[in-house]
Design an enzyme around this catalytic site. Structure first.
Site, PDB file in Angstrom:
ATOM      1  N   ILE A  82       0.841  -1.194   0.000  1.00  0.00           N
ATOM      2  CA  ILE A  82       0.000   0.000   0.000  1.00  0.00           C
ATOM      3  C   ILE A  82       0.877   1.245   0.000  1.00  0.00           C
ATOM      4  O   ILE A  82       1.702   1.448   0.884  1.00  0.00           O
ATOM      5  CB  ILE A  82      -0.941   0.022   1.217  1.00  0.00           C
ATOM      6  N   LYS A  83       0.652   2.073  -0.987  1.00  0.00           N
ATOM      7  CA  LYS A  83       1.454   3.280  -1.171  1.00  0.00           C
ATOM      8  C   LYS A  83       0.711   4.464  -0.566  1.00  0.00           C
ATOM      9  O   LYS A  83      -0.435   4.741  -0.925  1.00  0.00           O
ATOM     10  CB  LYS A  83       1.676   3.494  -2.679  1.00  0.00           C
ATOM     11  N   VAL A  84       1.373   5.138   0.373  1.00  0.00           N
ATOM     12  CA  VAL A  84       0.764   6.292   1.044  1.00  0.00           C
ATOM     13  C   VAL A  84       1.712   7.484   0.961  1.00  0.00           C
ATOM     14  O   VAL A  84       2.930   7.307   0.925  1.00  0.00           O
ATOM     15  CB  VAL A  84       0.439   5.989   2.526  1.00  0.00           C
TER      16      VAL A  84
END
Length: 213
Positions: A82-84
């Protein structure tokens, strides 16, 4: 150093996957938008091509939204990362994902201090954008050196993912200074194999072979 492809184009991914050097894929909303399909469709298709980490970015900018989107994306496949964004909410989400065994890629890092915060919250990857720093007159590769030194000082396991790669020298320099991963656009990755002396040498070998018949 691991090689990720920075693209959401399935044909590019299929082509490069045959080389044997691709370890994963990174995507972002801009790359997904170019393909004319939903993020879920694209990410699902990528998991069928590449058996490695695949970064899928949340669109939400608030903590609750990031958690909700991230959980849905993580359901697609066990390889999803998950890219945040590197914001306060992004850091809070990183900590939550880490505590819930969901891998993260904290993106849009432009300082060593930001990268230190991401590592303290257990980020799987941090993505310093070296090309964008070069664009404003700084030396992006210096940031990779600083992060490497800090992570080595304290034994952080967060991987340094060199992003915003613009040319082949970026890849070489990232490898020299110790980036764990480079995420590379299709065009740049295909350029890595090229050298005029290789081409001319092969041409000469073939010409000499033809004469010997």
């Amino acid at each position: 150093m691991e090689f990720f492809i920075d693209t959401a184009n399935l044909e590019e991914i299929k082509s490069l996957s045959t080389w044997g050097v691709v370890d994963g894929v990174t995507t972002n909303p801009s790359l997904i938008a170019k393909e004319g399909k939903s993020q879920k469709e694209i990410i699902t298709a990528i998991t069928e091509i590449i058996d490695g980490p695949i970064s899928a970015e949340v669109i939400a900018t608030d903590f609750d939204g990031m958690i909700s989107e991230g959980q849905e994306l993580a359901k697609i496949h066990s390889n999803i990362v998950i890219k945040v964004p590197l914001t306060i909410a992004g850091l809070q989400a990183t900590k939550w994902f880490t505590e819930n065994n969901i891998k993260t890629n904290v993106t849009l890092a432009f300082s060593a201090n930001q990268a230190l915060l991401a590592a303290k919250n257990g980020a799987t990857y941090v993505s310093p954008f070296i090309g964008r720093l070069d664009d404003i007159g700084q030396t992006g590769m210096d940031l990779i050196r600083e992060i490497r030194a800090i992570y080595d000082n304290y034994g952080f396991t967060t991987k340094i993912l060199a992003a915003s790669i613009r040319h082949t020298d970026h890849v070489k320099e990232a490898a020299i200074v110790g980036a764990d991963v480079s995420t590379i656009p299709y065009k740049v990755l295909t350029q890595l194999v090229k050298h005029p002396l290789t081409d001319s040498g092969l041409e000469q070998f073939l010409a000499d072979h033809a004469k010997s018949k």
